[in-house]
Scaffold this motif. Structure first.
Motif, mmCIF file in Angstrom:
data_model
loop_
_atom_site.group_PDB
_atom_site.id
_atom_site.type_symbol
_atom_site.label_atom_id
_atom_site.label_comp_id
_atom_site.label_asym_id
_atom_site.label_seq_id
_atom_site.Cartn_x
_atom_site.Cartn_y
_atom_site.Cartn_z
ATOM 1 N N ASP A 548 0.823 -1.207 0.000
ATOM 2 C CA ASP A 548 0.000 0.000 0.000
ATOM 3 C C ASP A 548 0.859 1.261 0.000
ATOM 4 O O ASP A 548 0.498 2.261 -0.628
ATOM 5 C CB ASP A 548 -0.971 -0.005 1.186
ATOM 6 C CG ASP A 548 -0.265 -0.070 2.528
ATOM 7 O OD1 ASP A 548 0.849 -0.621 2.597
ATOM 8 O OD2 ASP A 548 -0.839 0.434 3.520
ATOM 9 N N ARG A 549 2.015 1.205 0.675
ATOM 10 C CA ARG A 549 2.906 2.373 0.660
ATOM 11 C C ARG A 549 3.643 2.480 -0.683
ATOM 12 O O ARG A 549 3.929 3.591 -1.134
ATOM 13 C CB ARG A 549 3.896 2.321 1.824
ATOM 14 C CG ARG A 549 3.235 2.526 3.178
ATOM 15 C CD ARG A 549 4.152 3.218 4.189
ATOM 16 N NE ARG A 549 5.373 2.478 4.463
ATOM 17 C CZ ARG A 549 5.479 1.499 5.357
ATOM 18 N NH1 ARG A 549 4.398 1.139 6.061
ATOM 19 N NH2 ARG A 549 6.618 0.878 5.568
ATOM 20 N N ILE A 550 3.937 1.351 -1.301
ATOM 21 C CA ILE A 550 4.521 1.385 -2.640
ATOM 22 C C ILE A 550 3.573 2.105 -3.597
ATOM 23 O O ILE A 550 3.977 2.981 -4.377
ATOM 24 C CB ILE A 550 4.812 -0.046 -3.155
ATOM 25 C CG1 ILE A 550 5.945 -0.697 -2.347
ATOM 26 C CG2 ILE A 550 5.132 -0.032 -4.641
ATOM 27 C CD1 ILE A 550 7.311 -0.128 -2.597
ATOM 28 N N THR A 551 2.296 1.759 -3.521
ATOM 29 C CA THR A 551 1.289 2.401 -4.375
ATOM 30 C C THR A 551 1.186 3.887 -4.081
ATOM 31 O O THR A 551 1.091 4.720 -4.997
ATOM 32 C CB THR A 551 -0.080 1.729 -4.165
ATOM 33 O OG1 THR A 551 0.021 0.339 -4.486
ATOM 34 C CG2 THR A 551 -1.143 2.376 -5.035
ATOM 35 N N PHE A 552 1.243 4.250 -2.791
ATOM 36 C CA PHE A 552 1.193 5.668 -2.418
ATOM 37 C C PHE A 552 2.378 6.429 -2.992
ATOM 38 O O PHE A 552 2.210 7.526 -3.555
ATOM 39 C CB PHE A 552 1.168 5.800 -0.897
ATOM 40 C CG PHE A 552 1.593 7.155 -0.406
ATOM 41 C CD1 PHE A 552 0.805 8.271 -0.638
ATOM 42 C CD2 PHE A 552 2.793 7.326 0.269
ATOM 43 C CE1 PHE A 552 1.196 9.531 -0.201
ATOM 44 C CE2 PHE A 552 3.201 8.572 0.715
ATOM 45 C CZ PHE A 552 2.396 9.679 0.470
ATOM 46 N N TYR A 553 3.574 5.882 -2.889
ATOM 47 C CA TYR A 553 4.759 6.574 -3.403
ATOM 48 C C TYR A 553 4.670 6.760 -4.911
ATOM 49 O O TYR A 553 5.031 7.824 -5.442
ATOM 50 C CB TYR A 553 6.035 5.809 -3.029
ATOM 51 C CG TYR A 553 6.317 5.795 -1.543
ATOM 52 C CD1 TYR A 553 6.166 6.949 -0.773
ATOM 53 C CD2 TYR A 553 6.733 4.635 -0.906
ATOM 54 C CE1 TYR A 553 6.407 6.942 0.590
ATOM 55 C CE2 TYR A 553 6.986 4.619 0.462
ATOM 56 C CZ TYR A 553 6.823 5.765 1.209
ATOM 57 O OH TYR A 553 7.061 5.755 2.560
ATOM 58 N N GLN A 554 4.172 5.776 -5.610
ATOM 59 C CA GLN A 554 4.020 5.898 -7.054
ATOM 60 C C GLN A 554 3.046 7.021 -7.404
ATOM 61 O O GLN A 554 3.283 7.794 -8.346
ATOM 62 C CB GLN A 554 3.552 4.566 -7.643
ATOM 63 C CG GLN A 554 4.613 3.468 -7.581
ATOM 64 C CD GLN A 554 4.063 2.095 -7.930
ATOM 65 O OE1 GLN A 554 2.875 1.818 -7.740
ATOM 66 N NE2 GLN A 554 4.925 1.217 -8.428
ATOM 67 N N SER A 555 1.977 7.134 -6.642
ATOM 68 C CA SER A 555 1.011 8.215 -6.865
ATOM 69 C C SER A 555 1.633 9.566 -6.548
ATOM 70 O O SER A 555 1.406 10.555 -7.263
ATOM 71 C CB SER A 555 -0.228 7.999 -5.997
ATOM 72 O OG SER A 555 -0.857 6.775 -6.300
ATOM 73 N N LEU A 556 2.410 9.610 -5.488
ATOM 74 C CA LEU A 556 3.052 10.867 -5.088
ATOM 75 C C LEU A 556 4.027 11.337 -6.154
ATOM 76 O O LEU A 556 4.072 12.530 -6.488
ATOM 77 C CB LEU A 556 3.774 10.661 -3.753
ATOM 78 C CG LEU A 556 4.450 11.890 -3.132
ATOM 79 C CD1 LEU A 556 3.418 12.966 -2.802
ATOM 80 C CD2 LEU A 556 5.218 11.490 -1.871
ATOM 81 N N PHE A 557 4.802 10.427 -6.726
ATOM 82 C CA PHE A 557 5.757 10.808 -7.760
ATOM 83 C C PHE A 557 5.037 11.314 -9.003
ATOM 84 O O PHE A 557 5.484 12.278 -9.641
ATOM 85 C CB PHE A 557 6.638 9.605 -8.146
ATOM 86 C CG PHE A 557 7.415 9.009 -7.000
ATOM 87 C CD1 PHE A 557 7.872 9.807 -5.968
ATOM 88 C CD2 PHE A 557 7.688 7.645 -6.964
ATOM 89 C CE1 PHE A 557 8.575 9.259 -4.913
ATOM 90 C CE2 PHE A 557 8.393 7.091 -5.916
ATOM 91 C CZ PHE A 557 8.849 7.893 -4.883
ATOM 92 N N SER A 558 3.912 10.695 -9.331
ATOM 93 C CA SER A 558 3.162 11.086 -10.532
ATOM 94 C C SER A 558 2.545 12.469 -10.385
ATOM 95 O O SER A 558 2.411 13.209 -11.357
ATOM 96 C CB SER A 558 2.057 10.067 -10.827
ATOM 97 O OG SER A 558 2.598 8.790 -11.066
ATOM 98 N N ALA A 559 2.174 12.805 -9.156
ATOM 99 C CA ALA A 559 1.435 14.049 -8.928
ATOM 100 C C ALA A 559 2.311 15.215 -8.508
ATOM 101 O O ALA A 559 1.817 16.336 -8.402
ATOM 102 C CB ALA A 559 0.372 13.816 -7.853
ATOM 103 N N GLN A 560 3.589 14.979 -8.288
ATOM 104 C CA GLN A 560 4.419 16.027 -7.676
ATOM 105 C C GLN A 560 4.445 17.294 -8.526
ATOM 106 O O GLN A 560 4.656 17.252 -9.733
ATOM 107 C CB GLN A 560 5.852 15.533 -7.456
ATOM 108 C CG GLN A 560 6.680 16.539 -6.660
ATOM 109 C CD GLN A 560 8.112 16.064 -6.464
ATOM 110 O OE1 GLN A 560 8.488 14.996 -6.904
ATOM 111 N NE2 GLN A 560 8.905 16.875 -5.795
ATOM 112 N N VAL A 561 4.286 18.419 -7.853
ATOM 113 C CA VAL A 561 4.250 19.714 -8.508
ATOM 114 C C VAL A 561 5.655 20.150 -8.914
ATOM 115 O O VAL A 561 6.649 19.762 -8.299
ATOM 116 C CB VAL A 561 3.621 20.760 -7.562
ATOM 117 C CG1 VAL A 561 4.525 21.011 -6.351
ATOM 118 C CG2 VAL A 561 3.340 22.066 -8.291
#
Length: 607
Positions: A548-561
């Motif tokens: 679940d944290r792997i998925t969160f990090y992937q989302s965070l990298f995709s969305a980073q401003v």
């Protein structure tokens, strides 16, 4: 009688070492080379030859343990005690796999004291004699700490009542503390260390097909063992530094232990003279060696050319890396944390990597950093590609060793084998409990978290060691307090929301989230824990992060401003920099089980 009775005890034990993948190496062991780095061996049952202190009685076996305190272990980037058993376990695993060729890329002892060098010699002698193994060593900064040795001491041995016991070569070495005198704790230098371990690469061996050092011609066709042995003394392997009159030894060598394989051992230690006439040690590595050991660069080029001419497979190793080892994030780390943090001075510069790549070296194994990593440098001028493979330490997370096997004309398969379980891992835990009680009863600082003693295996133990080290040392010394506090107060949803905001909104959000004066530093944020799992363990660490944290990090990298125009050093800038560094470590080159093709210049992950 065997001076180290623990070895046969472990020899008879059932194997519990887990591998990252299973290979039928029993049939291919003769073509496989193992790399065991940063063993930091300390003799845990040494004879100190001391009237004042002979060790602390271990009730488990009635022997006197010469170990360091748990407090000192949890403030060090390495273990001092349990790694003794980890080393034996790794050698046992190699024996079972039929792997005969074993390389130790430096820091094979913890500071090169007589008791530790001779303990290592006893172990290597036994495995050489009983199992036909050959060992090849090179020096690290913890082997000859000083090139010609000297009086030394340690304050942090465990004493009979749980307090620290200072041991030194002279009773006046430490001030304001009671010192047990022992010559076994002094530094040995190059002459003593290389002579004691002469059979393990430092000098020619009758079983070698070829051996040479940097200060003689590479005369393969007329190689004679006796002549080479005569010319291999340290007196014939000296160089000057800084134009000073003093000469220093260079323990580099190239050896052909089996037909077609050349192992190139590079002594990357650099010492500079001080005003008082002594030598200053250095742990910087090739950034300095490229300046002060230019003779070595010329010699490497000759070795590469000779190996190519004779169709030999050349594999170099040193204690020190030749290529950047933070997956390209070192410059961003310097910007965020500072030039002197995170041991960033030890990162090879691009200029250094270019010089060694220009020699034609292609495969290099290194230690020193206690991390698992693969780095690549591609030299645009020479079109050479240099692969730097970081071997983890057996004394830290992730405790593992590596193997390399030639699978084709230019193809090599590399595996990383973790030490998940180690026999005798908890042998000193009762003594640590005594230490913990003493610290509590005497209200001394540095009381450590005793839950580490509940570690179920060596993998958990080294991971818990890293966690405690992060909390007690890394965060206080290396991290901006405001960034740590921010990561403690923000949850995953808030981090994702921030990453989707524009610059002004994001900055306002963070300012409301944390006042500049509010830095509640309690515990370690989960993201920082995961950061160290990746930085130190690469793929081995990534496997320990829940999905679940792997998925969160992937989302965070995709969305980073995009924060390129954010005010530098602001809280938004710090957070964005950290996430960018985290992303580079997250999407790294293969570092667990992979194949390198030197001709195609490719690296491929294997299942």
């Amino acid at each position: 009688m065997n001076k180290y009775p623990l070895i046969p005890t472990i020899l008879g034990a059932a194997f519990t070492l887990a591998c990252s993948t299973q290979l039928s190496l029993g049939q291919t062991g003769d073509q496989t080379i193992a790399f065991l780095s940063d063993v930091h061996l300390q003799d845990v049952y040494a004879d100190l030859h001391s009237k004042e202190f002979k060790g602390v009685l271990n009730p488990r076996n009635g022997k006197f343990a010469t170990i360091r305190t748990m407090k000192s272990q949890l403030n060090s980037t390495r273990l001092f005690n349990e790694n003794y058993f980890a080393f034996i376990q790794a050698l046992e695993d190699l024996k079972q796999k039929g792997i005969r060729w074993v390389v130790l890329p430096g820091d094979f002892t913890d500071d090169g004291q007589p008791m530790n060098v001779m303990a290592l010699k006893s172990i290597l002698d036994q495995y050489s004699r009983d199992n036909g193994m050959r060992f090849f060593l090179t020096t690290g900064n913890h082997d000859p700490v000083k090139p010609f040795g000297g009086i030394a001491g340690k304050r942090d041995f465990l004493g009979v009542n749980g307090a620290e016991q200072a041991i030194a070569g002279s009773t006046d070495f430490f001030q304001s503390t009671t010192v047990a005198k022992s010559d076994q704790i002094n530094y040995w230098g190059y002459p003593e260390i290389t002579q004691a371990l002469a059979d393990f690469g430092f000098f020619p061996h009758p079983d070698d097909l070829f051996w040479a050092h940097p200060f003689e011609e590479l005369d393969y066709d007329h190689y004679e063992f006796e002549k080479t042995k005569t010319n291999s003394t340290l007196e014939n392997r000296m160089y000057s530094i800084d134009g000073s009159e003093g000469l220093l030894p260079d323990a580099s060598y190239v050896v052909e232990p089996t037909e077609g394989i050349w192992l190139l051992a590079l002594d990357g230690n650099v010492y500079t003279s001080s005003e008082n006439g002594n030598w200053n040690g250095s742990s910087i590595g090739f950034n300095q060696a490229s300046i002060y050991k230019k003779h070595q660069l010329d010699w490497i080029q000759k070795v590469v050319a000779e190996a190519k001419k004779r169709h030999k497979t050349l594999i170099s190793f040193s204690h020190y890396p030749l290529v950047e080892f933070h997956d390209g994030a070192s410059e961003e780390m310097k910007s965020l944390f500072g030039q002197e943090k995170f041991q960033l001075a030890r990162v090879p510069s691009s200029e250094t990597s270019q010089q060694y790549a220009a020699t034609g070296l292609q495969l290099h194994f290194a230690g020193h950093m206690h991390i698992n990593d693969t780095g690549i440098y591609q030299d645009q001028l020479s079109n050479n590609t240099l692969y730097n493979i970081q071997v983890p330490s057996l004394a830290a997370f992730p405790a593992a060793y590596k193997t390399i096997q030639k699978t084709g004309q230019n193809q090599f398969e590399i595996q990383t084998i973790p030490l998940n379980e180690v026999d005798h891992m908890n042998e000193f835990f009762d003594l640590y409990r005594m230490e913990h009680r003493w610290l509590l009863e005497n209200q001394r600082p540095g009381i450590w978290d005793s839950t580490i003693l509940a570690s179920k295996d060596y993998a958990a133990y080294t991971k818990n060691h890293l966690k405690e080290l992060t909390k007690s040392r890394f965060i206080p010394s290396d991290w901006p307090k405001s960034l740590v506090a921010l990561l403690q107060t923000m949850n995953e949803e808030e981090l994702l929301n921030w990453s989707k905001m524009d610059l002004k909104e994001g900055a306002l959000f963070l300012s409301k989230k944390l006042s500049p004066t509010e830095y509640p530093l309690s515990g370690t944020p989960q993201m920082i824990e995961d950061f160290y799992l990746l930085k130190n363990g690469d793929e081995l660490g990534k496997k320990l992060i829940p999905s679940d944290r792997i998925t969160f990090y992937q989302s965070l990298f995709s969305a980073q401003v995009d924060t390129r125009h954010t005010e530098e050093k602001s809280l938004s800038w710090q957070l964005a920099q950290f996430i960018g560094i985290f992303q580079k470590l997250f999407y790294s080159l293969p570092a667990d089980h992979f194949q390198i093709d030197l001709h195609q210049k490719t690296i491929e992950k294997k299942d």
